[in-house]
Design an enzyme around this catalytic site. Structure first.
Site, PDB file in Angstrom:
ATOM      1  N   GLU A  95      48.706  34.387  32.001  1.00 34.38           N
ATOM      2  CA  GLU A  95      48.870  33.546  33.183  1.00 34.38           C
ATOM      3  C   GLU A  95      47.861  32.404  33.216  1.00 34.38           C
ATOM      4  O   GLU A  95      46.744  32.551  32.744  1.00 34.38           O
ATOM      5  CB  GLU A  95      48.576  34.364  34.444  1.00 34.38           C
ATOM      6  N   CYS A 108      42.739  27.486  36.109  1.00 28.74           N
ATOM      7  CA  CYS A 108      42.179  28.805  35.824  1.00 28.74           C
ATOM      8  C   CYS A 108      42.966  29.386  34.659  1.00 28.74           C
ATOM      9  O   CYS A 108      44.178  29.612  34.762  1.00 28.74           O
ATOM     10  CB  CYS A 108      42.316  29.669  37.089  1.00 28.74           C
ATOM     11  N   CYS A 115      43.029  43.306  29.843  1.00 26.44           N
ATOM     12  CA  CYS A 115      41.569  43.373  29.790  1.00 26.44           C
ATOM     13  C   CYS A 115      41.148  44.828  29.647  1.00 26.44           C
ATOM     14  O   CYS A 115      41.751  45.721  30.236  1.00 26.44           O
ATOM     15  CB  CYS A 115      40.949  42.778  31.052  1.00 26.44           C
ATOM     16  N   CYS A 119      37.951  46.998  35.692  1.00 26.37           N
ATOM     17  CA  CYS A 119      37.446  46.832  37.065  1.00 26.37           C
ATOM     18  C   CYS A 119      38.544  47.290  38.029  1.00 26.37           C
ATOM     19  O   CYS A 119      39.703  46.887  37.889  1.00 26.37           O
ATOM     20  CB  CYS A 119      37.055  45.378  37.315  1.00 26.37           C
ATOM     21  N   CYS A 122      40.997  44.918  40.063  1.00 26.75           N
ATOM     22  CA  CYS A 122      41.571  43.790  39.344  1.00 26.75           C
ATOM     23  C   CYS A 122      42.919  44.152  38.726  1.00 26.75           C
ATOM     24  O   CYS A 122      43.031  45.148  38.004  1.00 26.75           O
ATOM     25  CB  CYS A 122      40.590  43.344  38.262  1.00 26.75           C
ATOM     26  N   CYS A 339      44.010  37.163  39.830  1.00 32.93           N
ATOM     27  CA  CYS A 339      43.894  37.488  38.416  1.00 32.93           C
ATOM     28  C   CYS A 339      44.876  38.588  37.982  1.00 32.93           C
ATOM     29  O   CYS A 339      44.817  39.708  38.468  1.00 32.93           O
ATOM     30  CB  CYS A 339      42.452  37.938  38.217  1.00 32.93           C
TER      31      CYS A 339
HETATM   32  N1  SAH Z   1      36.666  38.914  33.232  1.00 33.32           N
HETATM   33  C1  SAH Z   1      35.936  37.885  33.850  1.00 33.32           C
HETATM   34  C2  SAH Z   1      36.766  36.698  34.246  1.00 33.32           C
HETATM   35  C3  SAH Z   1      38.134  36.973  34.798  1.00 33.32           C
HETATM   36  S1  SAH Z   1      38.170  37.693  36.389  1.00 33.32           S
HETATM   37  C4  SAH Z   1      35.170  38.448  35.047  1.00 33.32           C
HETATM   38  O1  SAH Z   1      35.415  39.576  35.422  1.00 33.32           O
HETATM   39  O2  SAH Z   1      34.300  37.742  35.542  1.00 33.32           O
HETATM   40  C5  SAH Z   1      37.638  36.344  37.430  1.00 33.32           C
HETATM   41  C6  SAH Z   1      37.031  36.775  38.746  1.00 33.32           C
HETATM   42  O3  SAH Z   1      38.045  37.329  39.596  1.00 33.32           O
HETATM   43  C7  SAH Z   1      35.967  37.851  38.609  1.00 33.32           C
HETATM   44  O4  SAH Z   1      34.866  37.562  39.426  1.00 33.32           O
HETATM   45  C8  SAH Z   1      36.681  39.075  39.091  1.00 33.32           C
HETATM   46  O5  SAH Z   1      35.788  40.066  39.515  1.00 33.32           O
HETATM   47  C9  SAH Z   1      37.526  38.492  40.192  1.00 33.32           C
HETATM   48  N2  SAH Z   1      38.638  39.338  40.628  1.00 33.32           N
HETATM   49  C10 SAH Z   1      39.392  40.159  39.897  1.00 33.32           C
HETATM   50  N3  SAH Z   1      40.310  40.771  40.671  1.00 33.32           N
HETATM   51  C11 SAH Z   1      40.125  40.309  41.918  1.00 33.32           C
HETATM   52  C12 SAH Z   1      40.752  40.567  43.166  1.00 33.32           C
HETATM   53  N4  SAH Z   1      41.761  41.424  43.256  1.00 33.32           N
HETATM   54  N5  SAH Z   1      40.290  39.931  44.258  1.00 33.32           N
HETATM   55  C13 SAH Z   1      39.266  39.035  44.151  1.00 33.32           C
HETATM   56  N6  SAH Z   1      38.638  38.745  43.007  1.00 33.32           N
HETATM   57  C14 SAH Z   1      39.054  39.387  41.892  1.00 33.32           C
HETATM   58 FE1  SF4 Z   2      38.620  42.241  33.166  1.00 35.02          FE
HETATM   59 FE2  SF4 Z   2      39.520  41.924  35.623  1.00 35.02          FE
HETATM   60 FE3  SF4 Z   2      37.169  43.096  35.215  1.00 35.02          FE
HETATM   61 FE4  SF4 Z   2      37.424  40.475  34.769  1.00 35.02          FE
HETATM   62  S1  SF4 Z   2      37.635  41.520  36.722  1.00 35.02           S
HETATM   63  S2  SF4 Z   2      36.429  41.997  33.450  1.00 35.02           S
HETATM   64  S3  SF4 Z   2      39.551  40.411  34.023  1.00 35.02           S
HETATM   65  S4  SF4 Z   2      39.158  43.898  34.566  1.00 35.02           S
END
Ligand code: SAH
Ligand code: SF4
Length: 348
Positions: A95, A108, A115, A119, A122, A339
């Site tokens: 995406e 973005c 991934c 997390c 996410c 994301c």
């Molecule tokens: N993997 C990297 C970059 C991609 S995620 C990282 O984790 O930093 C980009 C940002 O979106 C990160 O700060 C992540 O924690 C945040 N993010 C992921 N899922 C989210 C959600 N459901 N709501 C808000 N922020 C989110």
């Molecule tokens: Fe991966 Fe999502 Fe965690 Fe970023 S926030 S490291 S994309 S699992």
């Protein structure tokens, strides 16, 4: 068939030169093709009016100009956010989201399909890891939107690597893509216009620091104590805060650059005044900036977004302590622009 041909955006100038030399082409063709792709935003050999027909045929037969097929595109109600879901030649979902805000056109982009970091809040983390994107596949996301914007006489002004995937797990390809787009003889987007966001992979942050690039760095924090951070971001067990924060301080010292911390506000979990105060203590004295964003709710996570009031209170505590904090708007919530959320919807 395209999948078997090398993707032209995977090549740097030397790589392109080598191929063209192999086809007995004069050296100046490199510039013509490079300019065509990165300055004029051409998307297929037929669009080059300054190339001979036989070279155009060679290019179309032997090189791919499109790895990413757009399979879904969503626009927010206000038209300011456009999200595209692409399919790679091997059927992976990727995406990229365009956010128009005042004079800025921020893109973005994704660094991986899926991934591995897991997390919990996410959508990308919830789908697991497929593979790294190539440098060319990362570049192509940008070219796609740059071509789109060109039809409106607009251009991409900023790029954040905050889409699907952990860019520091795909370090070389991500930086290769940024270098390609930064090249002053081509796309020419200034290094300061890029931001890489990492979940906090310490060795990669250290490497990035000594490379002293002008590219901005953001670290996803989301919690200021290990017990909560490990629950939300499992990688914290490997790279806990007492190791991560000193490395962030080192990064600032070495590069002289301001670091951004990201914080997704989850109601009752990390959005309380005591959470803000804990964060203040953790980052005190650092040249940093905190971006808070209300959580984008996802399917497999029960946490809720914070309220606007609580987000303001949280930001106020930081600002009063001298730590600049901005509340990022939840852009494109009506189009699942968070994301990995669109790809998650398409996955059976
Ligand atoms: N993997 C990297 C970059 C991609 S995620 C990282 O984790 O930093 C980009 C940002 O979106 C990160 O700060 C992540 O924690 C945040 N993010 C992921 N899922 C989210 C959600 N459901 N709501 C808000 N922020 C989110
Ligand atoms: Fe991966 Fe999502 Fe965690 Fe970023 S926030 S490291 S994309 S699992």
């Amino acid at each position: 068939m395209d999948a078997l041909k090398p993707l032209i955006y995977d090549l740097d100038r030397d790589g392109l030169k080598e191929i063209l030399t192999g086809w007995n082409q004069p050296a100046f063709r490199v510039n013509q093709i490079w300019d065509g792709i990165y300055k004029n935003l051409k998307s297929a050999p037929s669009e080059w009016s300054n190339l001979p027909a036989d070279l155009k045929t060679l290019l179309s037969e032997r090189m791919s100009f499109q790895a990413l097929k757009p399979v879904d595109r969503l626009q927010s109600e206000d038209g300011e956010t456009v999200k595209t879901l692409f399919s790679t030649p091997d059927g992976k979902s990727v995406e990229a989201v365009l956010m128009k805000y005042e004079q800025r056109h921020t893109l973005c982009i994704s660094s991986q399909a899926g991934c591995a970091m897991g997390c919990v809040f996410c959508a990308t983390g919830q789908m697991g890891f497929s593979r790294n994107l190539t440098g060319g596949e990362i570049v192509e996301q940008v070219l796609y939107y740059a071509r789109l914007l060109k039809t409106e006489n607009e251009f991409v002004t900023n790029i954040v690597v905050m889409g699907m995937g952990e860019p520091f797990q795909n370090y070389d390809n991500t930086l290769e893509a940024i270098d390609r787009l930064n090249d002053s003889r081509g796309f020419n987007l200034g290094a300061r216009r890029f931001t890489i966001s990492t979940v906090g992979l310490i060795p990669a942050i250290q490497r990035f620091a000594v490379e002293k690039r002008q590219v901005n760095l953001a670290v996803s924090l989301h919690a200021a104590n290990n017990s909560l951070r490990s629950q939300l971001l499992p990688i914290n067990r490997k790279y806990p805060l007492e190791e991560l924060i000193p490395v962030c301080r080192e990064y600032i010292e070495i590069t002289g650059r301001r670091l951004t911390f990201e914080w997704a506000l989850i109601q009752g979990v990390n959005d309380r005044p005591q959470d803000a105060r804990e964060l203040v203590d953790l980052v005190r004295g650092m040249i940093c900036h905190v971006n808070v964003i209300p959580l984008n709710p996802t399917q497999s996570f029960t946490g809720k977004a914070t309220t606007a009031d609580r987000a303001r209170d949280f930001a106020a505590i930081l600002n009063e302590a001298g730590i600049p904090c901005t509340i990022r708007l939840r852009r494109g919530i009506d189009i699942q622009a968070g994301c990995g959320q669109l790809a998650g919807k398409h996955k059976n």
